[in-house]
Design an enzyme around this catalytic site. Structure first.
Site, mmCIF file in Angstrom:
data_model
loop_
_atom_site.group_PDB
_atom_site.id
_atom_site.type_symbol
_atom_site.label_atom_id
_atom_site.label_comp_id
_atom_site.label_asym_id
_atom_site.label_seq_id
_atom_site.Cartn_x
_atom_site.Cartn_y
_atom_site.Cartn_z
ATOM 1 N N ASP A 217 0.835 -1.191 0.000
ATOM 2 C CA ASP A 217 0.000 0.000 0.000
ATOM 3 C C ASP A 217 0.882 1.258 0.000
ATOM 4 O O ASP A 217 1.964 1.252 -0.579
ATOM 5 C CB ASP A 217 -0.908 -0.044 1.246
ATOM 6 C CG ASP A 217 -2.256 0.623 1.017
ATOM 7 O OD1 ASP A 217 -2.270 1.843 0.819
ATOM 8 O OD2 ASP A 217 -3.286 -0.076 1.055
ATOM 9 N N HIS A 252 -3.506 6.017 3.789
ATOM 10 C CA HIS A 252 -4.327 4.879 3.368
ATOM 11 C C HIS A 252 -3.799 3.560 3.912
ATOM 12 O O HIS A 252 -4.547 2.748 4.458
ATOM 13 C CB HIS A 252 -4.386 4.841 1.843
ATOM 14 C CG HIS A 252 -5.298 3.794 1.295
ATOM 15 N ND1 HIS A 252 -4.892 2.516 0.991
ATOM 16 C CD2 HIS A 252 -6.614 3.838 0.980
ATOM 17 C CE1 HIS A 252 -5.911 1.816 0.526
ATOM 18 N NE2 HIS A 252 -6.962 2.595 0.507
ATOM 19 N N SER A 409 -11.336 -0.850 -0.256
ATOM 20 C CA SER A 409 -10.036 -0.867 0.415
ATOM 21 C C SER A 409 -10.195 -1.057 1.904
ATOM 22 O O SER A 409 -9.294 -1.551 2.576
ATOM 23 C CB SER A 409 -9.285 0.451 0.184
ATOM 24 O OG SER A 409 -8.704 0.506 -1.075
#
Length: 444
Positions: A217, A252, A409
């Protein structure tokens, strides 16, 4: 899912010996092709020839060698590919040794073809990525050592998943509603709460003997007080170059890590497999941007490094890529891979890595509180395996913060946490799945 599926530069998969057909799920004017459009039922489409298209592009540009193209080259060598097929049965040390040998051979192959490899692959794929003039591409695609060539593309996190950052940090000592004790929890963060998604999947218990979660990620906040991050540089890594680190500059990846394994303590949030170790495999930059060649480098690294009790999470993706799917399939021999289905509201068969197929691969759609289908979630009765909580998910964020965002996600790491705890059970199905086959809701 705040980061992933998105604006990608469409590209062609260039296959030496095949006949042309469009990948399912792509619009008719898309220039994305593949030899195998894999899905959860192992449906395979005929191989595609792009020789004429390739020669046309090369011939238009070969008068100026300054015109270059970024490519991913997958090599044929059957002996080395057989080694890749058995990586799950090898120890990590054996996998690493075989991978280094394969990478050296891939680098030598690139050099002999006149290319300078930007990445070499030796675990999940055998091949390399490079920037080459079109005139050289014309030679590489017909080289007998080449299985296929795919144009690299940019991966950009979905703006929907970016959201507005809302850090629920504790107020300074002497301020706020708990002014006498300096704020919530132990003073280092807000008082702990259990996000609704953790409750829905029956997670939140401390996972003392869990494996590791490898988060491919934007990185992970390496010193977040609510995460148990493996900061050993031999484990947490970045593929973005020597000036970057595995630390998350976007948020994220840290959010994903928190859903999987935020610590059961007195602050912040709790994850599904609370307190499990998370490993940063940074493939996206502070803007949430990267390349498929870099993503494959991250997959390749996890394939040679993870153990069978570990799990890999990929809350990112874009248009169909044969190379990305092939890499995930091979790496999943080493540990389970959990994939976000995507946020385009379409069949995930046209997205990668979501369309990768294998017995140790789990593609996850999203639902809201109350088990209602998230209207933007990708679907696919032949692609999606489970549904997970993906709307208004509260979790850890960069710089020691916390944030609530939505997307597949966010759904995927719920399943990744479940796999760390043990086998996936189910508790009902989502309401309103558009493909007519409601996805089962995975729980601990």
């Amino acid at each position: 899912m705040k980061v992933s599926f998105a604006a990608v530069v469409l590209a062609a998969v260039l296959l030496p010996d095949a006949r042309a057909q469009q990948v399912p799920g792509r619009s008719s004017d898309s220039d994305v092709y593949s030899s195998n459009a894999a899905n959860k039922q192992a449906v395979e489409e005929p191989a595609v020839s792009t020789q004429q298209n390739l020669r046309r592009r090369a011939n238009v540009s070969n008068s100026n060698n300054a015109n270059v193209i970024d490519i991913i080259v997958v090599l044929k060598d059957e002996g080395r590919r057989r080694k890749l097929a058995g990586i799950g049965q090898q120890t990590s040390a054996e996998r690493k040794a075989a991978a280094e040998e394969n990478k050296a051979a891939a680098s030598a192959a690139a050099t002999s073809m006149g290319a300078v490899a930007r990445f070499t692959y030796g675990s999940a794929l055998y091949g390399f990525a490079a920037s080459v003039p079109f005139v050289l591409l014309k030679q590489i695609v017909v080289d007998d050592r080449v299985a296929y060539v795919e144009e690299d593309r940019i991966v950009q996190l979905d703006p929907m998943e970016m959201g507005e950052e809302r850090r629920r940090l504790a107020p300074p000592a002497g301020k706020g509603p708990n002014k006498d004790d300096g704020g919530g929890g132990d003073g280092d963060g807000p008082a702990q709460m259990t996000p609704w998604g953790i409750d829905r999947v029956k997670g939140g218990n401390t996972c003392a003997d869990c494996g590791k979660a490898w988060v491919i990620d934007t990185g992970i906040d390496l010193d977040h007080p609510d995460l148990n991050v493996d900061v050993d540089p031999q484990n947490s890594v970045t593929v973005l170059g020597r000036k970057s680190t595995p630390n998350d500059e976007h948020g994220h990846g840290t959010h994903v890590a928190g859903t999987i394994a935020a610590i059961h303590n007195e602050i912040g949030v709790v994850g599904v497999a609370a307190g499990a170790t998370v490993v940063s495999v940074r493939v996206l930059d502070r803007r949430g941007s990267g390349s498929y060649s870099g993503v494959i480098a991250g997959i390749d690294y996890v394939g040679e490094s993870c153990g069978s009790s570990d799990v890999a999470n990929m809350s990112l993706g874009g248009g169909f890529s044969q190379a990305v799917n092939d890499a995930v399939k091979a790496a999943s021999d080493s540990c389970p891979f959990v994939l976000a289905a995507g946020n385009e509201g379409r069949d995930a068969i046209g997205s990668s890595p979501a369309s990768a197929n294998g017995p140790n691969i789990y593609t996850v759609s999203a639902f809201s509180n109350g088990d209602h289908w998230a209207h933007w979630s990708n679907y696919g009765k032949d692609v999606v395996d489970y549904a997970g909580p993906g709307v208004g998910i509260h979790s850890t964020w960069k710089n020691g913060g916390y944030n609530s965002i939505s997307g597949t996600s966010m759904a995927a790491p719920h399943l990744a946490g479940i796999l760390l705890v043990g086998n996936i059970s189910t508790d009902g199905t989502v309401k309103g799945d558009p493909d007519g086959k409601p996805d089962p809701i995975g729980v601990c």
